[in-house]
Design a protein around this motif. Structure first.
Motif, PDB file in Angstrom:
ATOM      1  N   ASP A   6      43.509  55.928  40.109  1.00  0.00           N
ATOM      2  CA  ASP A   6      44.214  54.916  39.331  1.00  0.00           C
ATOM      3  C   ASP A   6      43.186  54.125  38.527  1.00  0.00           C
ATOM      4  OD1 ASP A   6      45.834  52.994  38.260  1.00  0.00           O
ATOM      5  OD2 ASP A   6      46.510  52.175  40.179  1.00  0.00           O
ATOM      6  N   LYS A   7      43.170  54.322  37.213  1.00  0.00           N
ATOM      7  CA  LYS A   7      42.173  53.671  36.364  1.00  0.00           C
ATOM      8  C   LYS A   7      42.310  52.152  36.379  1.00  0.00           C
ATOM      9  CE  LYS A   7      41.171  57.458  33.296  1.00  0.00           C
ATOM     10  NZ  LYS A   7      41.048  57.919  31.952  1.00  0.00           N
ATOM     11  N   ARG A   8      43.522  51.650  36.500  1.00  0.00           N
ATOM     12  CA  ARG A   8      43.704  50.200  36.540  1.00  0.00           C
ATOM     13  C   ARG A   8      43.044  49.609  37.776  1.00  0.00           C
ATOM     14  NH1 ARG A   8      49.866  49.900  36.329  1.00  0.00           N
ATOM     15  NH2 ARG A   8      49.456  51.789  37.486  1.00  0.00           N
ATOM     16  N   ALA A   9      43.096  50.312  38.891  1.00  0.00           N
ATOM     17  CA  ALA A   9      42.483  49.811  40.124  1.00  0.00           C
ATOM     18  C   ALA A   9      40.967  49.751  39.987  1.00  0.00           C
ATOM     19  CB  ALA A   9      42.873  50.691  41.300  1.00  0.00           C
ATOM     20  N   THR A  10      40.373  50.749  39.351  1.00  0.00           N
ATOM     21  CA  THR A  10      38.917  50.743  39.212  1.00  0.00           C
ATOM     22  C   THR A  10      38.473  49.718  38.179  1.00  0.00           C
ATOM     23  OG1 THR A  10      39.022  52.581  37.645  1.00  0.00           O
ATOM     24  CG2 THR A  10      38.577  53.130  39.935  1.00  0.00           C
ATOM     25  N   GLU A  11      39.271  49.479  37.139  1.00  0.00           N
ATOM     26  CA  GLU A  11      38.921  48.482  36.133  1.00  0.00           C
ATOM     27  C   GLU A  11      38.962  47.076  36.719  1.00  0.00           C
ATOM     28  OE1 GLU A  11      41.395  48.970  32.723  1.00  0.00           O
ATOM     29  OE2 GLU A  11      40.561  50.921  32.241  1.00  0.00           O
ATOM     30  N   SER A  12      39.903  46.815  37.612  1.00  0.00           N
ATOM     31  CA  SER A  12      40.011  45.482  38.187  1.00  0.00           C
ATOM     32  C   SER A  12      38.867  45.195  39.149  1.00  0.00           C
ATOM     33  CB  SER A  12      41.358  45.302  38.891  1.00  0.00           C
ATOM     34  OG  SER A  12      41.426  46.163  40.008  1.00  0.00           O
ATOM     35  N   ARG A  13      38.177  46.215  39.623  1.00  0.00           N
ATOM     36  CA  ARG A  13      37.056  46.031  40.533  1.00  0.00           C
ATOM     37  C   ARG A  13      35.727  45.880  39.811  1.00  0.00           C
ATOM     38  NH1 ARG A  13      38.090  51.004  44.093  1.00  0.00           N
ATOM     39  NH2 ARG A  13      40.258  50.663  44.514  1.00  0.00           N
ATOM     40  N   ARG A  14      35.738  45.902  38.482  1.00  0.00           N
ATOM     41  CA  ARG A  14      34.507  45.774  37.715  1.00  0.00           C
ATOM     42  C   ARG A  14      33.839  44.443  38.046  1.00  0.00           C
ATOM     43  NH1 ARG A  14      34.886  45.661  31.404  1.00  0.00           N
ATOM     44  NH2 ARG A  14      36.721  46.796  32.022  1.00  0.00           N
ATOM     45  N   VAL A  15      32.571  44.481  38.320  1.00  0.00           N
ATOM     46  CA  VAL A  15      31.835  43.282  38.695  1.00  0.00           C
ATOM     47  C   VAL A  15      31.323  42.585  37.438  1.00  0.00           C
ATOM     48  CG1 VAL A  15      29.825  42.405  39.925  1.00  0.00           C
ATOM     49  CG2 VAL A  15      31.141  44.300  40.885  1.00  0.00           C
ATOM     50  N   THR A  16      31.606  41.306  37.345  1.00  0.00           N
ATOM     51  CA  THR A  16      31.105  40.513  36.236  1.00  0.00           C
ATOM     52  C   THR A  16      29.832  39.831  36.699  1.00  0.00           C
ATOM     53  OG1 THR A  16      33.315  40.089  35.399  1.00  0.00           O
ATOM     54  CG2 THR A  16      31.585  38.571  34.710  1.00  0.00           C
ATOM     55  N   ARG A  17      28.774  40.065  35.981  1.00  0.00           N
ATOM     56  CA  ARG A  17      27.485  39.447  36.304  1.00  0.00           C
ATOM     57  C   ARG A  17      27.481  38.038  35.734  1.00  0.00           C
ATOM     58  NH1 ARG A  17      22.231  39.931  33.555  1.00  0.00           N
ATOM     59  NH2 ARG A  17      20.701  39.270  35.080  1.00  0.00           N
ATOM     60  N   LEU A  18      26.967  37.111  36.500  1.00  0.00           N
ATOM     61  CA  LEU A  18      26.834  35.737  36.044  1.00  0.00           C
ATOM     62  C   LEU A  18      25.392  35.507  35.630  1.00  0.00           C
ATOM     63  CD1 LEU A  18      28.915  33.867  38.765  1.00  0.00           C
ATOM     64  CD2 LEU A  18      29.627  34.508  36.459  1.00  0.00           C
ATOM     65  N   ILE A  19      25.216  34.870  34.472  1.00  0.00           N
ATOM     66  CA  ILE A  19      23.870  34.612  33.970  1.00  0.00           C
ATOM     67  C   ILE A  19      23.664  33.120  33.790  1.00  0.00           C
ATOM     68  CG2 ILE A  19      23.512  36.883  32.943  1.00  0.00           C
ATOM     69  CD1 ILE A  19      24.381  35.782  30.264  1.00  0.00           C
ATOM     70  N   ARG A  20      22.460  32.670  34.074  1.00  0.00           N
ATOM     71  CA  ARG A  20      22.117  31.246  34.009  1.00  0.00           C
ATOM     72  C   ARG A  20      21.668  30.870  32.599  1.00  0.00           C
ATOM     73  NH1 ARG A  20      21.393  28.969  39.146  1.00  0.00           N
ATOM     74  NH2 ARG A  20      21.451  27.045  37.937  1.00  0.00           N
ATOM     75  N   LEU A  21      21.505  29.581  32.368  1.00  0.00           N
ATOM     76  CA  LEU A  21      21.222  29.051  31.036  1.00  0.00           C
ATOM     77  C   LEU A  21      20.014  29.683  30.342  1.00  0.00           C
ATOM     78  CD1 LEU A  21      22.002  27.094  28.788  1.00  0.00           C
ATOM     79  CD2 LEU A  21      20.638  25.354  29.952  1.00  0.00           C
ATOM     80  N   PRO A  22      18.862  29.856  31.001  1.00  0.00           N
ATOM     81  CA  PRO A  22      17.730  30.467  30.277  1.00  0.00           C
ATOM     82  C   PRO A  22      18.045  31.857  29.713  1.00  0.00           C
ATOM     83  CG  PRO A  22      16.954  29.447  32.293  1.00  0.00           C
ATOM     84  CD  PRO A  22      18.463  29.416  32.338  1.00  0.00           C
ATOM     85  N   GLU A  23      18.793  32.648  30.458  1.00  0.00           N
ATOM     86  CA  GLU A  23      19.190  33.980  29.983  1.00  0.00           C
ATOM     87  C   GLU A  23      20.177  33.870  28.827  1.00  0.00           C
ATOM     88  OE1 GLU A  23      19.529  38.216  29.849  1.00  0.00           O
ATOM     89  OE2 GLU A  23      18.036  36.912  30.780  1.00  0.00           O
ATOM     90  N   VAL A  24      21.121  32.935  28.918  1.00  0.00           N
ATOM     91  CA  VAL A  24      22.086  32.715  27.829  1.00  0.00           C
ATOM     92  C   VAL A  24      21.337  32.314  26.563  1.00  0.00           C
ATOM     93  CG1 VAL A  24      24.022  31.299  27.033  1.00  0.00           C
ATOM     94  CG2 VAL A  24      23.981  32.117  29.393  1.00  0.00           C
TER      95      VAL A  24
END
Length: 71
Positions: A6-24
């Motif tokens: 199920d492609k929708r199930a795998t898309e919802s598990r995508r990990v979003t990386r959080l980046i701090r201010l210096p990287e932004v």
């Protein structure tokens, strides 16, 4: 035979990386003051509160902002 994935199930598990201010700052080429001013004006994505005064931005949000500026 095989199970269908199920492609929708795998898309919802995508990990979003959080980046701090210096990287932004490095990615967008803007200073801290400009980033925070543009956030207040609704021109830049808002960060996620990590606790206390610590914040980070979703890498996807920052990348989408960059892509929109390049169009």
């Amino acid at each position: 035979m095989g199970e269908e994935i199920d492609k929708r199930a795998t898309e919802s598990r995508r990990v979003t990386r959080l980046i701090r201010l210096p990287e932004v700052q490095h990615r967008v080429g803007l200073g801290r003051s400009t980033i925070y001013r543009w956030m207040a004006e609704g021109k830049f994505p808002k960060p996620v509160q990590l606790g206390g005064y610590a914040v980070a931005w979703s890498e996807e949000d920052v990348q989408a902002w960059i892509s929109a500026k390049l169009e």
